[in-house]
Design an enzyme around this catalytic site. Structure first.
Site, PDB file in Angstrom:
ATOM      1  N   LYS A   1       0.869  -1.174   0.000  1.00  0.00           N
ATOM      2  CA  LYS A   1       0.000   0.000   0.000  1.00  0.00           C
ATOM      3  C   LYS A   1       0.905   1.223   0.000  1.00  0.00           C
ATOM      4  CE  LYS A   1      -3.632   2.336   2.650  1.00  0.00           C
ATOM      5  NZ  LYS A   1      -4.545   2.236   3.811  1.00  0.00           N
TER       6      LYS A   1
ATOM      7  N   ASP B   1     -15.453   2.494  10.831  1.00  0.00           N
ATOM      8  CA  ASP B   1     -15.800   2.314   9.419  1.00  0.00           C
ATOM      9  C   ASP B   1     -15.863   0.833   9.059  1.00  0.00           C
ATOM     10  OD1 ASP B   1     -16.590   3.270   6.937  1.00  0.00           O
ATOM     11  OD2 ASP B   1     -14.547   3.508   6.195  1.00  0.00           O
TER      12      ASP B   1
END
Length: 173
Positions: A8, A102
């Site tokens: 990432k 989330d």
């Protein structure tokens, strides 16, 4: 080493204070978690293009959202292990004074073999000193009524989101 990892990359030039804190928070959680159901980070470095690079576990088949879309006929025997793994992962966060904020199928990496990793801790928050928070943040379909109404909330907001995921697993909507 013949193992696969995920990379990432995060642009770190000209980012504001909020995004800097968000990145640092995510790194801290990735490096310190100790649950088999939370994504782990193995290495961090800055490449020659000023990008922060995180080497994490690799889950080959995508996320739970795609899995649900591909598998219209999930049985109770399919759903229960998925749900329990999510609960154990979130419980680990809560025991470490972290509220995810989330939780949704797109933030749960899932393989066809049943491997599950909760990810995306960018908006997670430590509640070790103040046991409640009030920020309206997350994905609306999975936000608790307290979040949506701009009221104070705590770890239970993640429980609401887990319930939403269970509903999706059962009813496919």
């Amino acid at each position: 080493c013949n193992n696969k990892f995920a990379l990432k990359c995060i642009e770190i030039l000209n980012i504001d204070r909020y995004n800097t804190l968000s990145i640092l928070n995510e790194i801290k959680i990735l490096l310190t978690n100790n649950s088999n159901y939370l994504l782990k980070c193995y290495d961090i470095f800055i490449d020659n293009k000023n990008k922060l690079c995180l080497i994490t576990e690799y889950i080959k088949d995508g996320d739970l959202d795609n899995y649900i879309k591909k598998n219209n006929n999930l049985s109770e025997n399919d759903i229960i292990p998925i749900f329990l793994k999510i609960c154990v992962g979130i419980n680990c966060l809560h025991k470490n004074f972290i509220v995810h904020r989330d939780i949704k199928p797109a933030n749960i990496l899932f393989s066809d073999s049943g491997e599950l990793k909760i990810c995306d801790f960018g908006i997670s928050k430590y509640l070790n000193f103040c046991k409640i928070t009030k920020t309206v943040i997350g994905t609306p379909y999975f936000m608790s009524p307290e979040q949506l109404c701009n009221h104070f909330y705590d770890y239970k907001t993640d429980n609401w989101a887990i319930g939403c995921i269970l509903y999706i697993l059962i009813y496919k909507k």
